[in-house]
Write a protein that holds these residues in place. Structure first.
Motif, PDB file in Angstrom:
ATOM      1  N   GLN A 233      40.699 133.552  26.521  1.00 54.38           N
ATOM      2  CA  GLN A 233      39.528 134.440  26.509  1.00 54.38           C
ATOM      3  C   GLN A 233      38.713 134.212  27.779  1.00 54.38           C
ATOM      4  N   TRP A 234      38.309 135.316  28.371  1.00 55.48           N
ATOM      5  CA  TRP A 234      37.501 135.312  29.607  1.00 55.48           C
ATOM      6  C   TRP A 234      36.039 135.351  29.185  1.00 55.48           C
ATOM      7  N   LEU A 235      35.312 134.279  29.494  1.00 55.42           N
ATOM      8  CA  LEU A 235      33.901 134.198  29.108  1.00 55.42           C
ATOM      9  C   LEU A 235      33.019 133.998  30.337  1.00 55.42           C
ATOM     10  N   THR A 236      31.796 134.457  30.201  1.00 51.24           N
ATOM     11  CA  THR A 236      30.805 134.171  31.252  1.00 51.24           C
ATOM     12  C   THR A 236      29.625 133.475  30.572  1.00 51.24           C
ATOM     13  N   GLY A 237      28.649 134.251  30.082  1.00 49.69           N
ATOM     14  CA  GLY A 237      27.459 133.630  29.504  1.00 49.69           C
ATOM     15  C   GLY A 237      26.504 133.233  30.617  1.00 49.69           C
ATOM     16  N   TRP A 238      25.353 132.697  30.228  1.00 48.80           N
ATOM     17  CA  TRP A 238      24.302 132.402  31.212  1.00 48.80           C
ATOM     18  C   TRP A 238      24.793 131.468  32.325  1.00 48.80           C
TER      19      TRP A 238
ATOM     20  N   SER B 158      42.646 139.277  23.485  1.00 50.55           N
ATOM     21  CA  SER B 158      42.098 137.956  23.754  1.00 50.55           C
ATOM     22  C   SER B 158      42.038 137.195  22.441  1.00 50.55           C
ATOM     23  N   VAL B 159      42.025 135.897  22.559  1.00 49.65           N
ATOM     24  CA  VAL B 159      41.827 135.058  21.370  1.00 49.65           C
ATOM     25  C   VAL B 159      40.492 134.340  21.569  1.00 49.65           C
ATOM     26  N   PRO B 160      39.507 134.622  20.715  1.00 50.30           N
ATOM     27  CA  PRO B 160      38.206 133.969  20.878  1.00 50.30           C
ATOM     28  C   PRO B 160      38.349 132.453  21.066  1.00 50.30           C
ATOM     29  N   ALA B 161      37.562 131.921  21.993  1.00 48.96           N
ATOM     30  CA  ALA B 161      37.701 130.512  22.373  1.00 48.96           C
ATOM     31  C   ALA B 161      37.678 129.575  21.166  1.00 48.96           C
TER      32      ALA B 161
END
Ligand SMILES: Cc1cc2nc3c(=O)[nH]c(=O)nc-3n(C[C@H](O)[C@H](O)[C@H](O)COP(=O)(O)O)c2cc1C
Length: 192
Positions: A138-143, A15-18
């Motif tokens: 990059q696959w992100l979720t977070g709150w 992944s490549v960080p956002a």
């Protein structure tokens, strides 16, 4: 390494960080092909328990502002610096694709878990497909992915959940390599 260029490329995936992604994002026919590719996933019962929502440009700025408002409502004592960070969340994002799982929890044959896994495959395929086209993702979720007000803001309905916000863009800077799983720690052979 097996003599397959496709395998070699997949074996190196990352992944490549956002924050390292930049414009341009895939557009036009290339984007269409990428999104179609992402939907070509294992899917028990062919339920197609997923959908994608693209977010870009001014919509990203609006989304970030709404997320900051929502965070302030959820956490009245939130640190102002955190709110600023929230407002700037998508400042450099080229394209964000919300991956939505559409689970039929009462399905007669296909358990909810299998439907969710199929949606997870969509998110991962999006990351892989973006990389295959020379972009980063990059696959992100977070709150925000677990917040009902954010789900409503994105137009999610009953039985739908946001399983990821996949950031896709050009690779501005190569990511620092991270430690990878040691196969021996995770693989065993079952012997009867
Ligand atoms: C469901 C899911 C949610 C994730 N959410 C986040 C997140 O919110 N923030 C984050 O830094 N990484 C998150 N990740 C991890 C990144 O997608 C990615 O795997 C990580 O940056 C390591 O990169 P790699 O894919 O090269 O191993 C999540 C991964 C998954 C599968």
């Amino acid at each position: 390494m097996p003599a397959s260029p496709l395998f070699a490329a997949l074996a190196r995936r990352r992944s490549v960080p956002a924050r390292l992604l930049t414009i341009p994002a895939p557009s036009g026919a290339e984007r269409e092909a990428l999104l179609a590719f992402a939907l070509r996933v294992p899917d028990h019962g062919r339920l197609q328990p997923w959908r994608l929502i693209t977010i870009e440009g001014a919509a990203l700025t609006t989304l970030a502002a709404r997320l900051a408002e929502r965070l302030a409502a959820r956490e009245p004592d939130v640190n102002p610096a955190r709110l600023d960070k929230e407002r700037a969340r998508y400042a450099h994002a080229a394209l964000v694709v919300a991956v939505v799982a559409r689970i039929d929890a009462g399905h007669a044959r296909i358990p909810a878990q299998e439907q969710l896994l199929s949606a997870g495959c969509v998110a991962y395929s999006l990351v892989l497909g973006a990389e295959a086209l020379g972009y980063g993702a990059q696959w992100l979720t977070g709150w925000a992915a677990y917040d009902p007000a954010v789900a409503a803001l994105l137009g999610l309905g009953a039985g739908e959940s946001l399983i990821g916000l996949v950031h896709i863009g050009s690779v501005g800077e190569e990511p620092t390599p991270i430690p990878r799983a040691q196969p021996a720690a995770h693989i065993s052979a079952w012997t009867a």
